[in-house]
Design an enzyme around this catalytic site. Structure first.
Site, PDB file in Angstrom:
ATOM      1  N   GLU A   1     -32.075 -37.789 -22.811  1.00 49.98           N
ATOM      2  CA  GLU A   1     -32.337 -36.496 -23.439  1.00 49.98           C
ATOM      3  C   GLU A   1     -31.360 -36.381 -24.590  1.00 49.98           C
ATOM      4  O   GLU A   1     -30.147 -36.310 -24.382  1.00 49.98           O
ATOM      5  CB  GLU A   1     -32.162 -35.361 -22.431  1.00 49.98           C
ATOM      6  CG  GLU A   1     -32.778 -34.042 -22.908  1.00 49.98           C
ATOM      7  CD  GLU A   1     -31.811 -33.201 -23.717  1.00 49.98           C
ATOM      8  OE1 GLU A   1     -31.862 -33.293 -24.968  1.00 49.98           O
ATOM      9  OE2 GLU A   1     -31.018 -32.478 -23.117  1.00 49.98           O
TER      10      GLU A   1
ATOM     11  N   CYS B   1     -29.456 -27.862 -26.976  1.00 51.26           N
ATOM     12  CA  CYS B   1     -30.325 -28.951 -27.423  1.00 51.26           C
ATOM     13  C   CYS B   1     -31.710 -28.451 -27.784  1.00 51.26           C
ATOM     14  O   CYS B   1     -32.351 -28.969 -28.712  1.00 51.26           O
ATOM     15  CB  CYS B   1     -30.410 -30.040 -26.353  1.00 51.26           C
ATOM     16  SG  CYS B   1     -30.997 -29.470 -24.756  1.00 51.26           S
TER      17      CYS B   1
END
Length: 501
Positions: free
Chosen positions: A244, A278
Site C-alpha cells: 500500500e 494516504c
C-alpha cells in the site's frame, strides 16, 4: 566486508524517538539486527503452530479478548499515538476506535470467510467431491507507517492473526512505541500465545532483515520507491508481497452537488492529520459553474483551522520533518508556474507546522498535481464537465481512493464506477475506511493487494483445493487401462454436449 579501521563507528544499538511538535526525546528503543529479527520470527513460528491448531471459535474468543483490552486501554494507546505522531488526542482516539472496529470484524468473520466450502464439479467429474479451504501461511511480516501507526498496520496484523498466522511487525522508527504497546497488550490478553504477535524495532536495516528473515508473506505500507526495493528482495525468495503505497486522491464535484457538504468534507479530507493520510484529498475537480462558490466555501472553512500542539488545535505538526521540504517545493513550484494561492502559500510552511494551503489553476503536470504532497495542501480546479473531471482524476500514477459529490446518489455511483481508484465514496470522503467489510487498496503506484474485509482475510492464506473420489467412474479417463475406443467415445460425447450448450 566489515570495516575494522580505528575510525569505524560502532553500530548503534539504540535509537531515540522525539516529539514532532517539540523535538524533545520520548524514548530509547533497541536497533534490532538480523539476529534479533531471526529470533523473533522463530518465536512467532513456534507460537503459530498452536494458534493454527485451535478451532476458529477459540481464536475468535482470544482476539475479542485482546480487542476488549485495547478498548479498556484506549486512552493509553491514543496518548502513545498522539505523542509519537503529534496528532491531536481526539484524532488519535478516533484512530484507535477504527482499529477496534476492524479487529472485531476480522475476529468474528474469519471462520465464515475461510472455512472449507464445497465446489460443484462438472459432468465428467461427477464421481469426485470437490472442496477448497484457506490455510494460514505461517508467519506474516508487516512493515508499518508512521502516519497511522495503530490503524494501518492493524489492517494487516489483525486480519493475519484472525486467519491463523503469527505476525512480526516492524513499525516505523518514528512510532515504535505504538507497535510495542499493541503487542504487549496482546500478550497480556492472551498469555498462552505470547510471542504470536512480535515487534522488532529499528530503521531501514531492521526492515530489510525482516524481509530476508524467511517470513511467509510481507505486508508493506510506505512510498512506491521503497516498495520497489522491498519487492526486489522478496523476489529473491518469491516471498508474497502486499503493498500500500499512498495516493493522490481526487474529489469530483458536480453542478447539482451540495456545496456546503462537499466543502466540509474536502477540508476534513485534505487537512485532517495535517494532510498526512494516504487516501486524503489532494485534488478537487469541480464543474465550472460551481467552482468559484465551492472555492469560497473551502477557503472559509480551511481559513478557520489552526495547526498546533494545544488542545484547541485542529491538526498537529508534520510528523516526518523531511516532508516539510516536499510540501514547500510543491506549493512554491505551483505558484511560480501560474497557480493562484486562494489561501496560504509558500509562507504557510513554518516548521514543524504547515498552515492550510488552497491552490487553484496549478498546471496539470506540476508536482502539486502529480506527486503525493502528504501535507495540508489541496488544489481545487475547474473543469468543463463530469467527463473532464473523470479523465483528470484518472490521469494519475496513483489509484487509491476518490470521492464524488453529486445531487443524485445513483448518478454519483455511476461516476464512481468510472474512476480507477480502488475505493470511492459518494457524498462523503474516506467513507470506505470505516467499513470493515470493504477491502482497501489500490493499483499503479498505490500498490497492489487488499487489506480489510473478506479479501483482506484471504490475503493472508493459501488456498488448497481437494477432490475426494466418491465412486469409480464408468470410464476411468485417467487410466492407461481404458481402451482407445472408449476414450474416443467420451471425447465425442463431450464435444456434442459443448456444441449444444
Amino acid at each position: 566486508m566489515t570495516d575494522t579501521t580505528p575510525d569505524a563507528a560502532p553500530r548503534a544499538t539504540t535509537f531515540t524517538t522525539r516529539s514532532p511538535a517539540t523535538g524533545e526525546p520520548l524514548a530509547e528503543h533497541p536497533v534490532d539486527g538480523p539476529e534479533e529479527v531471526a529470533r523473533a520470527v522463530a518465536r512467532a513460528r513456534r507460537a503459530q503452530e498452536g494458534w493454527a491448531a485451535l478451532p476458529a471459535a477459540r481464536r475468535r474468543e482470544r482476539l475479542l479478548r485482546w480487542k476488549r483490552l485495547l478498548a479498556r486501554e484506549l486512552g493509553t494507546v491514543a496518548r502513545t499515538v498522539a505523542e509519537e505522531t503529534g496528532k491531536p488526542a481526539g484524532d488519535a482516539g478516533l484512530e484507535v476506535v477504527l482499529t477496534l472496529e476492524h479487529l472485531g470484524w476480522a475476529a468474528r468473520n474469519a471462520d465464515r470467510v475461510l472455512r472449507r466450502r464445497r465446489v460443484r464439479t462438472g459432468l465428467f467429474t461427477v464421481h469426485q467431491r470437490a472442496s477448497l479451504v484457506h490455510r494460514p501461511l505461517g508467519v506474516v511480516g508487516v512493515i508499518g507507517p508512521w502516519n497511522y501507526p495503530c490503524y494501518t498496520p492493524m489492517g494487516s496484523v489483525g486480519y493475519a492473526l484472525a486467519a491463523g498466522n503469527a505476525v512480526v511487525l516492524k513499525p516505523s522508527e518514528l512510532t515504535p512505541a505504538t507497535g510495542l504497546l499493541l503487542a504487549a497488550l496482546f500478550d497480556e490478553a492472551v498469555p498462552a500465545h505470547a510471542g504470536l504477535f512480535t515487534v522488532v524495532t529499528g530503521a531501514a536495516a531492521t526492515g530489510e532483515a525482516l524481509v530476508r528473515s524467511g517470513v511467509d508473506k510481507l505486508a508493506f505500507t510506505g512510498s512506491p520507491g521503497t516498495a520497489r526495493k522491498v519487492m526486489e528482495v522478496c523476489a529473491e525468495t518469491l516471498t508474497p508481497f502486499l503493498a500500500e503505497c499512498g495516493g493522490k486522491d481526487a474529489v469530483i464535484v458536480t453542478a447539482d452537488a451540495d456545496l456546503d457538504a462537499a466543502a466540509d468534507a474536502i477540508v476534513w479530507g485534505a487537512f485532517g492529520n495535517a494532510g498526512q493520510t494516504c487516501a486524503g484529498v489532494e485534488r478537487v475537480y469541480a464543474v465550472r459553474e460551481v467552482h468559484e462558490a465551492l472555492c469560497e466555501r473551502v477557503v472559509r472553512r480551511a481559513g478557520a483551522l489552526r495547526p498546533g500542539s494545544g488542545g484547541d488545535a485542529h491538526y498537529g505538526p508534520m510528523t516526518l520533518p523531511g516532508q516539510l521540504e516536499t510540501v514547500a517545493r510543491h506549493v512554491t513550484e505551483a505558484v511560480s508556474s501560474g497557480a493562484r494561492a486562494l489561501l496560504g502559500g509558500p509562507e504557510s510552511v513554518r516548521a514543524p507546522y504547515v498552515a492550510p494551503v488552497v491552490l487553484t489553476g496549478a498546471p496539470a503536470d506540476s508536482a502539486a498535481m502529480t506527486e503525493e504532497t502528504f501535507g495540508p495542501v489541496v488544489a481545487v480546479d475547474a473543469v468543463a464537465d463530469v467527463d473532464e473531471a473523470v479523465a483528470r482524476a484518472n490521469d494519475s500514477r496513483y489509484a487509491l481512493g476518490a470521492a464524488v459529490f453529486c445531487g443524485s446518489r445513483r448518478t454519483g455511483a455511476a461516476i464512481a464506477a468510472r474512476l480507477h481508484a480502488g475505493a470511492v465514496s459518494v457524498n462523503s470522503v474516506l467513507g470506505f475506511a470505516a467499513v470493515p467489510a470493504l477491502p482497501f487498496g489500490g493499483s499503479r503506484d498505490s500498490g497492489f493487494g487488499r487489506i480489510h474485509g473478506a479479501e483482506g482475510l484471504r490475503a493472508f492464506t493459501a488456498v488448497q483445493s481437494t477432490t475426494v473420489q466418491r465412486f469409480a467412474p464408468p470410464i476411468a479417463l485417467t487410466s492407461f487401462e481404458v481402451s482407445a475406443a472408449a476414450r474416443e467415445r467420451a471425447v465425442r460425447l463431450a464435444r456434442s454436449l459443448h456444441l449444444r450448450h
